[in-house]
Design a protein around this motif. Sequence first.
Motif, PDB file in Angstrom:
ATOM      1  N   ILE A 287      47.373  51.629  48.309  1.00  0.00           N
ATOM      2  CA  ILE A 287      47.850  51.963  46.975  1.00  0.00           C
ATOM      3  C   ILE A 287      48.727  53.202  47.028  1.00  0.00           C
ATOM      4  N   ARG A 288      49.930  53.051  46.501  1.00  0.00           N
ATOM      5  CA  ARG A 288      50.830  54.214  46.396  1.00  0.00           C
ATOM      6  C   ARG A 288      50.811  54.780  44.981  1.00  0.00           C
ATOM      7  N   LYS A 289      50.661  53.890  43.997  1.00  0.00           N
ATOM      8  CA  LYS A 289      50.614  54.341  42.603  1.00  0.00           C
ATOM      9  C   LYS A 289      49.417  53.688  41.916  1.00  0.00           C
ATOM     10  N   PRO A 290      48.302  54.379  41.827  1.00  0.00           N
ATOM     11  CA  PRO A 290      47.073  53.802  41.254  1.00  0.00           C
ATOM     12  C   PRO A 290      47.259  53.256  39.840  1.00  0.00           C
ATOM     13  N   GLU A 291      48.149  53.895  39.053  1.00  0.00           N
ATOM     14  CA  GLU A 291      48.295  53.508  37.652  1.00  0.00           C
ATOM     15  C   GLU A 291      48.759  52.057  37.482  1.00  0.00           C
ATOM     16  N   ILE A 292      49.501  51.524  38.455  1.00  0.00           N
ATOM     17  CA  ILE A 292      49.946  50.128  38.361  1.00  0.00           C
ATOM     18  C   ILE A 292      48.746  49.189  38.409  1.00  0.00           C
ATOM     19  N   TYR A 293      47.813  49.465  39.318  1.00  0.00           N
ATOM     20  CA  TYR A 293      46.610  48.631  39.448  1.00  0.00           C
ATOM     21  C   TYR A 293      45.697  48.816  38.242  1.00  0.00           C
ATOM     22  N   VAL A 294      45.620  50.039  37.741  1.00  0.00           N
ATOM     23  CA  VAL A 294      44.795  50.308  36.560  1.00  0.00           C
ATOM     24  C   VAL A 294      45.332  49.513  35.367  1.00  0.00           C
ATOM     25  N   GLY A 295      46.640  49.586  35.156  1.00  0.00           N
ATOM     26  CA  GLY A 295      47.243  48.860  34.044  1.00  0.00           C
ATOM     27  C   GLY A 295      47.106  47.354  34.193  1.00  0.00           C
ATOM     28  N   ALA A 296      47.294  46.861  35.425  1.00  0.00           N
ATOM     29  CA  ALA A 296      47.193  45.419  35.675  1.00  0.00           C
ATOM     30  C   ALA A 296      45.777  44.911  35.391  1.00  0.00           C
ATOM     31  N   LEU A 297      44.768  45.636  35.878  1.00  0.00           N
ATOM     32  CA  LEU A 297      43.393  45.209  35.674  1.00  0.00           C
ATOM     33  C   LEU A 297      43.003  45.286  34.197  1.00  0.00           C
ATOM     34  N   TYR A 298      43.453  46.336  33.525  1.00  0.00           N
ATOM     35  CA  TYR A 298      43.128  46.465  32.109  1.00  0.00           C
ATOM     36  C   TYR A 298      43.804  45.362  31.298  1.00  0.00           C
ATOM     37  N   SER A 299      45.011  44.991  31.672  1.00  0.00           N
ATOM     38  CA  SER A 299      45.701  43.889  31.014  1.00  0.00           C
ATOM     39  C   SER A 299      44.911  42.595  31.162  1.00  0.00           C
ATOM     40  N   LEU A 300      44.373  42.355  32.352  1.00  0.00           N
ATOM     41  CA  LEU A 300      43.561  41.160  32.589  1.00  0.00           C
ATOM     42  C   LEU A 300      42.259  41.211  31.802  1.00  0.00           C
ATOM     43  N   MET A 301      41.651  42.375  31.706  1.00  0.00           N
ATOM     44  CA  MET A 301      40.416  42.510  30.939  1.00  0.00           C
ATOM     45  C   MET A 301      40.653  42.179  29.465  1.00  0.00           C
ATOM     46  N   GLN A 302      41.807  42.569  28.950  1.00  0.00           N
ATOM     47  CA  GLN A 302      42.140  42.212  27.569  1.00  0.00           C
ATOM     48  C   GLN A 302      42.364  40.706  27.440  1.00  0.00           C
ATOM     49  N   ALA A 303      43.087  40.126  28.406  1.00  0.00           N
ATOM     50  CA  ALA A 303      43.402  38.701  28.349  1.00  0.00           C
ATOM     51  C   ALA A 303      42.151  37.842  28.394  1.00  0.00           C
ATOM     52  N   TYR A 304      41.122  38.298  29.132  1.00  0.00           N
ATOM     53  CA  TYR A 304      39.872  37.544  29.264  1.00  0.00           C
ATOM     54  C   TYR A 304      38.796  38.055  28.313  1.00  0.00           C
ATOM     55  N   GLN A 305      39.197  38.866  27.341  1.00  0.00           N
ATOM     56  CA  GLN A 305      38.338  39.355  26.256  1.00  0.00           C
ATOM     57  C   GLN A 305      37.132  40.142  26.768  1.00  0.00           C
ATOM     58  N   ILE A 306      37.340  40.844  27.885  1.00  0.00           N
ATOM     59  CA  ILE A 306      36.299  41.754  28.373  1.00  0.00           C
ATOM     60  C   ILE A 306      36.439  43.098  27.660  1.00  0.00           C
ATOM     61  N   ALA A 307      37.677  43.510  27.435  1.00  0.00           N
ATOM     62  CA  ALA A 307      37.958  44.720  26.671  1.00  0.00           C
ATOM     63  C   ALA A 307      38.433  44.312  25.284  1.00  0.00           C
ATOM     64  N   GLY A 308      38.001  45.045  24.277  1.00  0.00           N
ATOM     65  CA  GLY A 308      38.268  44.640  22.901  1.00  0.00           C
ATOM     66  C   GLY A 308      39.586  45.130  22.333  1.00  0.00           C
ATOM     67  N   LEU A 327      53.715  46.208  36.267  1.00  0.00           N
ATOM     68  CA  LEU A 327      52.372  45.922  35.762  1.00  0.00           C
ATOM     69  C   LEU A 327      52.140  44.408  35.693  1.00  0.00           C
ATOM     70  N   SER A 328      53.079  43.679  35.103  1.00  0.00           N
ATOM     71  CA  SER A 328      52.917  42.228  34.935  1.00  0.00           C
ATOM     72  C   SER A 328      52.853  41.517  36.280  1.00  0.00           C
ATOM     73  N   LYS A 329      53.704  41.925  37.205  1.00  0.00           N
ATOM     74  CA  LYS A 329      53.714  41.315  38.541  1.00  0.00           C
ATOM     75  C   LYS A 329      52.376  41.521  39.240  1.00  0.00           C
ATOM     76  N   ARG A 330      51.859  42.746  39.184  1.00  0.00           N
ATOM     77  CA  ARG A 330      50.584  43.040  39.841  1.00  0.00           C
ATOM     78  C   ARG A 330      49.432  42.308  39.148  1.00  0.00           C
ATOM     79  N   ALA A 331      49.491  42.183  37.840  1.00  0.00           N
ATOM     80  CA  ALA A 331      48.434  41.486  37.101  1.00  0.00           C
ATOM     81  C   ALA A 331      48.341  40.022  37.538  1.00  0.00           C
ATOM     82  N   LYS A 332      49.476  39.356  37.735  1.00  0.00           N
ATOM     83  CA  LYS A 332      49.472  37.962  38.186  1.00  0.00           C
ATOM     84  C   LYS A 332      48.853  37.843  39.574  1.00  0.00           C
TER      85      LYS A 332
END
Length: 352
Positions: A287-308, A327-332
């Motif tokens: 990981i060079r930029k942690p925020e990309i992975y953080v944003g990608a994972l949080y985006s997925l959590m929203q998509a799967y209704q884990i985060a409200g 962010l979108s590329k990493r989320a996929k």
Amino acid sequence: MSVGRNEPCPCGSGKKYKKCCGKVEGSAIHGVMLEELESLQRGLIDYAMEHYSHAMKKQFQTLLHKYEVIRKDPQVFLVAFEIWFILTQPVKNGRTVLEEYVARRLPSIKRERTRNIFKMWPQARFLAGQLGEVRGNVYEVQDILSGEMVAVRSRQRVPVDHAFIIGGVLPFEQEYTFFMIDFHFEKDKADQMASWLLSQCEQAQEKEAQAYVANHFLFVLDGLFAIYHQEQEESLDYSELTWEKESQEKTAHTLLQFLQEEAVEEMHQQSAVLLWHLYCQKENPTIRKPEIYVGALYSLMQAYQIAGTDLTNAALAKRLSISAQSLSKRAKEMENILKSKLLEQGEKAGKR
């Protein structure tokens, strides 16, 4: 009524009274009938395996990846599946395995009381609730599916006090016996389990709770086992997680900090860290930029209704000072690795 020792036994077995019920007066006859009915249960299971093993195996395979919690214990999963299949699934001419077996086996049963019980087996039902009073080998269950107090007879005294219990039961005169086994959980989870199950029944399309559990028995058990194991998840110690690279652990801390700032529930924070840990185990990213992975994972959590929350990827990217495209590329990429776990966590979040 007085019966001579050498007269035919009134139970209808065809034996002399002295060699049948005369040997086991009073309540002890229940033990004799239980033995006969348990033998018929074993015969039912053998019948299912002999005539429908291919159909059972085929359907079992389709469910292997659907119930993530109970599949962790293959033996529990298999027994639960067999109970559900034999009691509820039509196999020929709209009849279940149980109904077909009773029709074939009934004429060969000699003892009248046993035969009368056995022919009622197609009225099998499911019950779920907390154990109540125990009287020897008979115990009461406050069945939340019907609202009735149900008496269940067992070969041995039940040792679990006030446990939450669920399973398929077969008629035994004015009582019931469990088919194969019951599933019981410690009493400290009973209220939570009852509340969850009733809420599932209320949300379902079926008119009766009994029909809902019969149709969705494996889903119900999966949910109950998830509640049972919930305490382990809640006591997660992050220090026990191991990381291949320092950057992966640093990203976990960045993820936690972000989730706390967004006021995400602690339970969902833990889910996020466990998802990130699983991804690292499988992909071992640098990981060079942690925020990309953080944003990608949080985006997925929203998509799967884990985060409200409902932040768009653009808003997330701006919040984390990264590009929305990255962010979108990493989320996929992450979704391909984590999809089954995301589905599981989303389903759990919906149950709570």
